[in-house]
Design a protein around this motif. Structure first.
Motif, mmCIF file in Angstrom:
data_model
loop_
_atom_site.group_PDB
_atom_site.id
_atom_site.type_symbol
_atom_site.label_atom_id
_atom_site.label_comp_id
_atom_site.label_asym_id
_atom_site.label_seq_id
_atom_site.Cartn_x
_atom_site.Cartn_y
_atom_site.Cartn_z
ATOM 1 N N THR A 236 0.687 -1.115 0.004
ATOM 2 C CA THR A 236 -0.064 0.035 0.024
ATOM 3 C C THR A 236 0.776 1.042 -0.049
ATOM 4 O O THR A 236 0.438 2.192 -0.816
ATOM 5 C CB THR A 236 -0.855 -0.033 1.080
ATOM 6 N N LEU A 237 2.114 1.335 0.484
ATOM 7 C CA LEU A 237 2.877 2.366 0.487
ATOM 8 C C LEU A 237 3.251 2.615 -0.946
ATOM 9 O O LEU A 237 3.150 4.017 -1.162
ATOM 10 C CB LEU A 237 4.240 2.200 1.375
ATOM 11 N N ASN A 238 3.396 1.619 -1.469
ATOM 12 C CA ASN A 238 3.961 1.731 -3.029
ATOM 13 C C ASN A 238 2.759 2.288 -3.775
ATOM 14 O O ASN A 238 3.120 3.284 -4.708
ATOM 15 C CB ASN A 238 4.314 0.411 -3.566
ATOM 16 N N LYS A 239 1.525 2.118 -3.566
ATOM 17 C CA LYS A 239 0.354 2.679 -4.234
ATOM 18 C C LYS A 239 0.289 4.232 -3.848
ATOM 19 O O LYS A 239 -0.096 4.835 -4.874
ATOM 20 C CB LYS A 239 -0.866 1.938 -3.762
ATOM 21 N N ILE A 240 0.515 4.445 -2.593
ATOM 22 C CA ILE A 240 0.219 6.120 -2.404
ATOM 23 C C ILE A 240 1.538 6.672 -2.517
ATOM 24 O O ILE A 240 1.614 7.889 -2.038
ATOM 25 C CB ILE A 240 -0.368 6.109 -0.841
ATOM 26 N N TYR A 241 2.574 6.190 -3.063
ATOM 27 C CA TYR A 241 3.871 6.858 -2.837
ATOM 28 C C TYR A 241 3.754 8.275 -3.513
ATOM 29 O O TYR A 241 4.530 9.213 -2.878
ATOM 30 C CB TYR A 241 4.701 5.971 -3.894
ATOM 31 N N ASN A 242 3.090 8.548 -4.691
ATOM 32 C CA ASN A 242 3.402 9.873 -5.134
ATOM 33 C C ASN A 242 1.971 11.036 -4.685
ATOM 34 O O ASN A 242 2.018 11.998 -5.046
ATOM 35 C CB ASN A 242 2.947 9.805 -6.615
ATOM 36 N N ASP A 243 1.180 10.352 -3.656
ATOM 37 C CA ASP A 243 0.131 11.336 -2.834
ATOM 38 C C ASP A 243 1.018 12.265 -1.989
ATOM 39 O O ASP A 243 2.187 11.922 -1.440
ATOM 40 C CB ASP A 243 -0.767 10.574 -1.867
ATOM 41 N N LYS A 244 0.371 13.562 -2.239
ATOM 42 C CA LYS A 244 1.230 14.608 -1.353
ATOM 43 C C LYS A 244 0.757 14.615 0.062
ATOM 44 O O LYS A 244 -0.463 14.654 0.399
ATOM 45 C CB LYS A 244 0.864 15.776 -2.123
ATOM 46 N N LEU A 245 1.663 14.705 1.043
ATOM 47 C CA LEU A 245 1.370 14.783 2.313
ATOM 48 C C LEU A 245 1.301 16.445 2.661
ATOM 49 O O LEU A 245 1.972 17.308 2.300
ATOM 50 C CB LEU A 245 2.623 14.492 3.222
ATOM 51 N N PRO A 246 0.447 16.874 3.904
ATOM 52 C CA PRO A 246 0.298 18.162 3.942
ATOM 53 C C PRO A 246 1.614 18.342 4.686
ATOM 54 O O PRO A 246 2.307 17.771 5.267
ATOM 55 C CB PRO A 246 -0.899 18.013 4.739
ATOM 56 N N CYS A 247 1.951 19.955 4.634
ATOM 57 C CA CYS A 247 3.189 20.369 5.301
ATOM 58 C C CYS A 247 2.565 21.137 6.436
ATOM 59 O O CYS A 247 1.660 21.874 6.480
ATOM 60 C CB CYS A 247 3.744 21.198 4.290
ATOM 61 N N HIS A 248 3.547 20.680 7.702
ATOM 62 C CA HIS A 248 2.795 21.384 9.268
ATOM 63 C C HIS A 248 3.940 22.372 9.557
ATOM 64 O O HIS A 248 4.983 22.180 9.058
ATOM 65 C CB HIS A 248 2.735 20.493 10.105
ATOM 66 N N LEU A 249 3.427 23.664 9.997
ATOM 67 C CA LEU A 249 4.282 24.494 10.642
ATOM 68 C C LEU A 249 4.652 24.391 11.864
ATOM 69 O O LEU A 249 3.761 24.470 12.456
ATOM 70 C CB LEU A 249 3.831 25.945 10.182
ATOM 71 N N ALA A 250 5.797 24.275 12.211
ATOM 72 C CA ALA A 250 6.055 23.954 13.794
ATOM 73 C C ALA A 250 6.741 25.181 14.085
ATOM 74 O O ALA A 250 7.786 25.746 13.641
ATOM 75 C CB ALA A 250 7.044 22.989 14.108
ATOM 76 N N PHE A 251 6.228 25.899 15.050
ATOM 77 C CA PHE A 251 6.817 27.292 15.544
ATOM 78 C C PHE A 251 7.806 26.837 16.785
ATOM 79 O O PHE A 251 7.523 26.561 17.777
ATOM 80 C CB PHE A 251 5.652 28.110 16.227
ATOM 81 N N LYS A 252 9.178 27.038 16.582
ATOM 82 C CA LYS A 252 10.146 26.730 17.370
ATOM 83 C C LYS A 252 11.096 27.752 17.604
ATOM 84 O O LYS A 252 11.203 28.615 17.016
ATOM 85 C CB LYS A 252 10.866 25.507 16.884
ATOM 86 N N ALA A 253 11.905 27.467 18.741
ATOM 87 C CA ALA A 253 13.117 28.554 18.824
ATOM 88 C C ALA A 253 14.129 27.996 18.134
ATOM 89 O O ALA A 253 14.876 26.964 18.294
ATOM 90 C CB ALA A 253 13.637 28.271 20.396
ATOM 91 N N VAL A 254 14.416 28.812 17.018
ATOM 92 C CA VAL A 254 15.463 28.618 15.821
ATOM 93 C C VAL A 254 16.668 29.576 16.261
ATOM 94 O O VAL A 254 16.435 30.770 15.823
ATOM 95 C CB VAL A 254 14.739 28.658 14.512
ATOM 96 N N PRO A 255 17.852 29.057 16.396
ATOM 97 C CA PRO A 255 18.971 30.006 16.386
ATOM 98 C C PRO A 255 19.065 30.537 15.023
ATOM 99 O O PRO A 255 19.139 29.793 13.951
ATOM 100 C CB PRO A 255 20.164 28.997 16.679
ATOM 101 N N HIS A 256 19.546 31.801 15.123
ATOM 102 C CA HIS A 256 19.873 32.403 13.784
ATOM 103 C C HIS A 256 20.574 33.756 13.878
ATOM 104 O O HIS A 256 20.924 34.255 15.078
ATOM 105 C CB HIS A 256 18.295 32.684 13.115
ATOM 106 N N ILE A 257 21.083 34.348 12.643
ATOM 107 C CA ILE A 257 21.716 35.445 12.659
ATOM 108 C C ILE A 257 20.845 36.781 12.641
ATOM 109 O O ILE A 257 19.919 36.813 11.864
ATOM 110 C CB ILE A 257 22.484 35.668 11.361
ATOM 111 N N GLU A 258 20.743 37.520 13.727
ATOM 112 C CA GLU A 258 19.942 38.855 13.939
ATOM 113 C C GLU A 258 20.879 40.055 14.029
ATOM 114 O O GLU A 258 21.780 39.963 14.757
ATOM 115 C CB GLU A 258 19.112 38.428 15.037
#
Ligand code: UTP
Length: 406
Positions: free
Chosen positions: A318-340
């Motif tokens: 079944t995984l092979n059958k649905i291989y090309n189906d698109k999964l939704p993308c979730h936004l995870a709001f996190k503490a992300v280190p970055h340049i500021e």
């Protein structure tokens, strides 16, 4: 990609800030930054807009094989599961590509030492759990370990240094998942360093596509692997390739199954296995309307009572059958280190988004899913935080209860 090409590309996506420090960089750093920009998937930014409109369908509680149901047929299920294991039809997939930000360790989560008087890492404890099954079945099954760029090398080295915990190393296979850029609330992709685009693992939803892209599909075929048991690295009581679970799934005719535990409270932070528009689905705790989460049946039990513990069995066909189906993308709001403003900051509070697809969304695509209840005190000891709920402390207590010497 040269500087002008990068500038053009960034202009198109309104991300020119990634070149803010270009003038300060040396030759090597400039090349690294341009290569990062070339590799970045800017299309994920579209999810910043589309996520707002994401609506749940009509929800209904899902049925599960309860502990009592299982007890009645335990012998039969176990025999069926052991036969499948002995025939090489089942393999395990360890999801270990995450960052473990909440645990606050820079090492892979699986290398966290949960021992007290001795060293006992999460990886080792999970391998000990695997050996319980191996002893019963009399065979070692294949184990795929999904890592990501941030922890691949150190994870592989750790397994090798530990002599694969005594497991047959030819049956342990590592592969990497993909990364996605992170961005600010305003949708501006962060720089992790002045010469480096900020990237994080793109969620555990890509576990099967990454496995196939890593070239393992022929191995699944030649070894006759029909079922994959995926499990999270952060549950130290995780029972992997549990014969009873496998047997119950095979006998049900479902395309996948998930281990579930009864939630301790409406607020518990676990996804709930239910039906959405008539299909099996897992609704994350933050997506579940609070009034539904609190709903109770006449006998006082939570109506939406079955929480998932990230231990699923999937049919490869079944995984092979649905291989090309698109999964939704979730936004995870996190503490992300970055340049500021030219300086690298490490925020303690969430400040930006990571983009993730989730393994739970694959269940929706599979069409049928058997929920199998397990005893939470024997199978669920999540290690998400350092202290408090679902922490190293609570997991240690549960391990002790299960007779594990720490
Ligand atoms: P979590 O959702 O708890 O994420 O992962 P995490 O990255 O480990 O921890 P936080 O949220 O940063 O504190 C659940 C399981 O999915 C795996 C994790 O390794 C864990 O086994 N995972 C998560 C991946 O394999 N890849 C990912 O991109 C994210």
């Amino acid at each position: 990609m040269d500087y002008n090409e990068a500038k053009q590309l960034l202009k198109k996506y309104d991300q020119l800030q990634l070149l803010d420090y270009y003038e300060e960089l040396n030759g090597e750093e400039r090349a690294k930054l341009l290569s990062d920009i070339e590799k970045t998937d800017f299309s994920v930014l579209e999810n910043l807009r589309s996520e707002d409109g994401k609506k749940l369908g009509a929800l209904a509680p899902a049925d599960a094989l309860s502990l009592e149901d299982i007890q009645r047929q335990r012998g039969e299920y176990e025999e069926c599961g052991l036969a499948a294991l002995r025939a090489g039809k089942v393999a395990a997939v360890l999801l270990a590509g995450g960052q473990g930000t909440r645990l606050g360790s820079s090492l892979p989560k699986g290398m966290y030492n949960i021992g007290l008087t001795r060293t006992l890492t999460i990886f080792e404890q999970q391998m000990n759990n695997i050996f319980d099954v191996v002893k019963k079945a009399g065979v070692m099954f294949h184990i795929f370990v999904m890592t990501s760029d941030i922890n691949d090398e150190v994870t592989r080295k750790y397994f090798a240094d530990c002599n694969y915990f005594g497991y047959d190393s030819s049956k342990i296979h590592f592969y990497e998942q993909k990364l996605a850029p992170t961005c600010s609330k305003e949708g501006k992709i962060y720089l992790d360093e002045k010469y480096k685009v900020s990237m994080s693992p793109n969620g555990n939803g890509g576990w099967y596509s990454s496995l196939v892209e890593a070239g393992y599909a022929p191995l699944l075929k030649s070894e006759g692997i029909e079922w994959l048991n995926i499990y999270a690295v952060d549950n130290v009581l995780q029972r992997i390739c549990d014969p009873v679970f496998i047997g119950a799934t095979l006998k049900s005719g479902c395309a996948c199954s998930g281990k579930v535990v009864k939630k301790v409270s409406p607020e518990e932070r676990v996804g709930v296995l239910c039906k959405e528009d008539g299909r099996p689905a897992i609704v994350e705790y933050y997506e579940m309307p609070p009034e539904l989460a609190a709903l109770r049946d006449a006998d006082g039990e939570l109506t939406y009572r079955y929480g998932v513990i990230l231990n699923y069995l999937f049919s490869v066909e079944t995984l092979n059958k649905i291989y090309n189906d698109k999964l939704p993308c979730h936004l995870a709001f996190k503490a992300v280190p970055h340049i500021e403003n030219g300086v690298r900051v490490t925020p303690s509070l969430p400040c930006g988004y990571k983009f993730e697809t989730l393994a739970v969304d694959i269940v929706r695509l599979m069409g049928s899913c058997l929920a199998v209840e397990v005893d939470r005190s024997r199978e669920f000891a999540p290690v998400k935080n350092k202290t408090g709920v679902d922490s190293v402390e609570s997991a240690r207590e549960l391990l002790k209860l299960n007779g594990v010497k720490l």
